[in-house]
Design a protein around this motif. Structure first.
Motif, PDB file in Angstrom:
ATOM      1  N   GLU A 267       0.834  -1.205   0.000  1.00  0.00           N
ATOM      2  CA  GLU A 267       0.000   0.000   0.000  1.00  0.00           C
ATOM      3  C   GLU A 267       0.872   1.260   0.000  1.00  0.00           C
ATOM      4  O   GLU A 267       0.560   2.251  -0.680  1.00  0.00           O
ATOM      5  CB  GLU A 267      -0.926  -0.007   1.222  1.00  0.00           C
TER       6      GLU A 267
ATOM      7  N   GLU B 202       0.711   4.190  -2.779  1.00  0.00           N
ATOM      8  CA  GLU B 202       0.457   5.583  -2.424  1.00  0.00           C
ATOM      9  C   GLU B 202       1.610   6.479  -2.849  1.00  0.00           C
ATOM     10  O   GLU B 202       1.406   7.611  -3.297  1.00  0.00           O
ATOM     11  CB  GLU B 202       0.220   5.702  -0.911  1.00  0.00           C
TER      12      GLU B 202
ATOM     13  N   ILE C 132      -3.499   0.976  -7.661  1.00  0.00           N
ATOM     14  CA  ILE C 132      -4.746   0.941  -6.904  1.00  0.00           C
ATOM     15  C   ILE C 132      -5.878   1.101  -7.915  1.00  0.00           C
ATOM     16  O   ILE C 132      -5.858   2.036  -8.728  1.00  0.00           O
ATOM     17  CB  ILE C 132      -4.814   2.075  -5.861  1.00  0.00           C
ATOM     18  N   PRO C 133      -6.882   0.238  -7.908  1.00  0.00           N
ATOM     19  CA  PRO C 133      -7.985   0.354  -8.873  1.00  0.00           C
ATOM     20  C   PRO C 133      -8.697   1.702  -8.772  1.00  0.00           C
ATOM     21  O   PRO C 133      -8.580   2.418  -7.771  1.00  0.00           O
ATOM     22  CB  PRO C 133      -8.902  -0.802  -8.480  1.00  0.00           C
ATOM     23  N   ASP C 134      -9.471   2.010  -9.806  1.00  0.00           N
ATOM     24  CA  ASP C 134     -10.056   3.339  -9.908  1.00  0.00           C
ATOM     25  C   ASP C 134     -11.467   3.447  -9.362  1.00  0.00           C
ATOM     26  O   ASP C 134     -12.106   4.494  -9.492  1.00  0.00           O
ATOM     27  CB  ASP C 134     -10.015   3.835 -11.365  1.00  0.00           C
ATOM     28  N   THR C 135     -11.984   2.395  -8.739  1.00  0.00           N
ATOM     29  CA  THR C 135     -13.291   2.484  -8.087  1.00  0.00           C
ATOM     30  C   THR C 135     -13.196   1.879  -6.692  1.00  0.00           C
ATOM     31  O   THR C 135     -12.363   0.983  -6.443  1.00  0.00           O
ATOM     32  CB  THR C 135     -14.379   1.728  -8.871  1.00  0.00           C
ATOM     33  N   PRO C 136     -14.026   2.337  -5.761  1.00  0.00           N
ATOM     34  CA  PRO C 136     -14.007   1.777  -4.415  1.00  0.00           C
ATOM     35  C   PRO C 136     -14.248   0.273  -4.376  1.00  0.00           C
ATOM     36  O   PRO C 136     -13.602  -0.448  -3.606  1.00  0.00           O
ATOM     37  CB  PRO C 136     -15.108   2.549  -3.688  1.00  0.00           C
TER      38      PRO C 136
ATOM     39  N   THR D 152     -11.184  -1.602  -5.622  1.00  0.00           N
ATOM     40  CA  THR D 152     -10.134  -1.527  -4.597  1.00  0.00           C
ATOM     41  C   THR D 152     -10.434  -2.492  -3.456  1.00  0.00           C
ATOM     42  O   THR D 152      -9.536  -3.192  -2.963  1.00  0.00           O
ATOM     43  CB  THR D 152     -10.009  -0.096  -4.065  1.00  0.00           C
TER      44      THR D 152
ATOM     45  N   MET E 136      -9.644  -5.981  -4.588  1.00  0.00           N
ATOM     46  CA  MET E 136      -8.203  -6.202  -4.551  1.00  0.00           C
ATOM     47  C   MET E 136      -7.758  -6.570  -3.133  1.00  0.00           C
ATOM     48  O   MET E 136      -7.053  -7.558  -2.917  1.00  0.00           O
ATOM     49  CB  MET E 136      -7.478  -4.936  -5.013  1.00  0.00           C
ATOM     50  N   ARG E 137      -8.214  -5.784  -2.176  1.00  0.00           N
ATOM     51  CA  ARG E 137      -7.816  -6.030  -0.783  1.00  0.00           C
ATOM     52  C   ARG E 137      -8.431  -7.315  -0.243  1.00  0.00           C
ATOM     53  O   ARG E 137      -7.816  -8.005   0.582  1.00  0.00           O
ATOM     54  CB  ARG E 137      -8.210  -4.825   0.089  1.00  0.00           C
TER      55      ARG E 137
ATOM     56  N   THR F 243      -8.123  -7.784 -10.660  1.00  0.00           N
ATOM     57  CA  THR F 243      -9.144  -6.807 -11.011  1.00  0.00           C
ATOM     58  C   THR F 243      -8.969  -6.470 -12.483  1.00  0.00           C
ATOM     59  O   THR F 243      -8.161  -7.095 -13.172  1.00  0.00           O
ATOM     60  CB  THR F 243      -9.037  -5.544 -10.132  1.00  0.00           C
TER      61      THR F 243
ATOM     62  N   SER G 263      -2.871  -4.726 -10.416  1.00  0.00           N
ATOM     63  CA  SER G 263      -2.951  -4.065  -9.114  1.00  0.00           C
ATOM     64  C   SER G 263      -2.017  -4.757  -8.126  1.00  0.00           C
ATOM     65  O   SER G 263      -1.323  -5.720  -8.461  1.00  0.00           O
ATOM     66  CB  SER G 263      -4.386  -4.099  -8.580  1.00  0.00           C
TER      67      SER G 263
END
Length: 202
Positions: free
Chosen positions: A70, A74, A80-84, A87, A90-91, A150, A154
């Motif tokens: 992470e 950052e 990091i994917p582009d939608t909540p 994301t 992924m996590r 995803t 990622s």
């Protein structure tokens, strides 16, 4: 400059692959597990847990693979994917790999973390092929892998690749899981993976 403390073929190589992916420069320092260097000074001053990876940054040292990945995302603004929801997916995969599949694998050679008797170690080792196969079956069913975890590459992809690299040694035929097998073959062609192979890390 970042410094990655790693051991070859361990989950720490997911960090190296990710650093290569985003183009962040780093020094790689091998920790000799064969001699038990992870449980001695000077490494314990780097990571008192006695495990890899550890990433030394200008702001301090980070441990735990997910946290390090992470940080890289950052810092670089990548992976990091582009939608909540993407994301979170992924996590979801990363947390499963960390909390379940990695633990399944560790029962083969790290039984002392959970028990003291040789009979317990033997029982845990005997169970590894079954639990790793069950994890592979779950991932094969759950993931689309078209071709990534995803829609786009990622943080979950280097993580999954490294965990799957252990599967043959755990007595599981990865060919029985076509999507997972194709994913591993695809990942081996990426320049980031080729770079860590060239460095003798994988």
């Amino acid at each position: 400059m970042l410094t990655l403390h790693y051991a070859p073929k361990t989950i720490s190589i997911a960090v190296a692959i990710t650093l290569e992916e985003v183009g962040l420069a780093y020094d790689a320092v091998a920790v000799d597990f064969a001699s038990g260097a992870q449980a001695k000074e000077p490494y314990l001053s780097v990571n008192p847990k006695g495990r890899v990876p550890a990433l030394v940054t200008g702001a301090g040292t980070l441990t735990e693979t997910g946290a390090i990945l992470e940080f890289i995302a950052e810092t670089s603004g990548q992976l990091i994917p582009d939608t909540p929801m993407a994301t979170a997916r992924m996590r979801e995969v990363m947390f499963y790999l960390a909390s379940t599949m990695h633990v399944n694998h560790a029962h083969k050679m790290r039984g002392h973390r959970w028990a003291d008797q040789q009979s317990s170690f033997d029982d845990m080792t005997a169970k590894v092929a079954e639990t790793m196969a069950a994890s592979c079956a779950y991932l094969e069913e759950m993931l689309t892998l078209d071709p990534f975890v995803t829609k786009d590459f990622s943080l979950a992809d280097p993580y999954l690749f490294m965990v799957l690299s252990w599967v043959p040694g755990d007595g599981v035929d990865l060919a029985a899981y076509p999507k997972l097998s194709a994913f591993v073959d695809m990942m081996k062609t990426r320049p980031s993976v080729q770079a860590v192979i060239a460095k003798g890390m994988l």
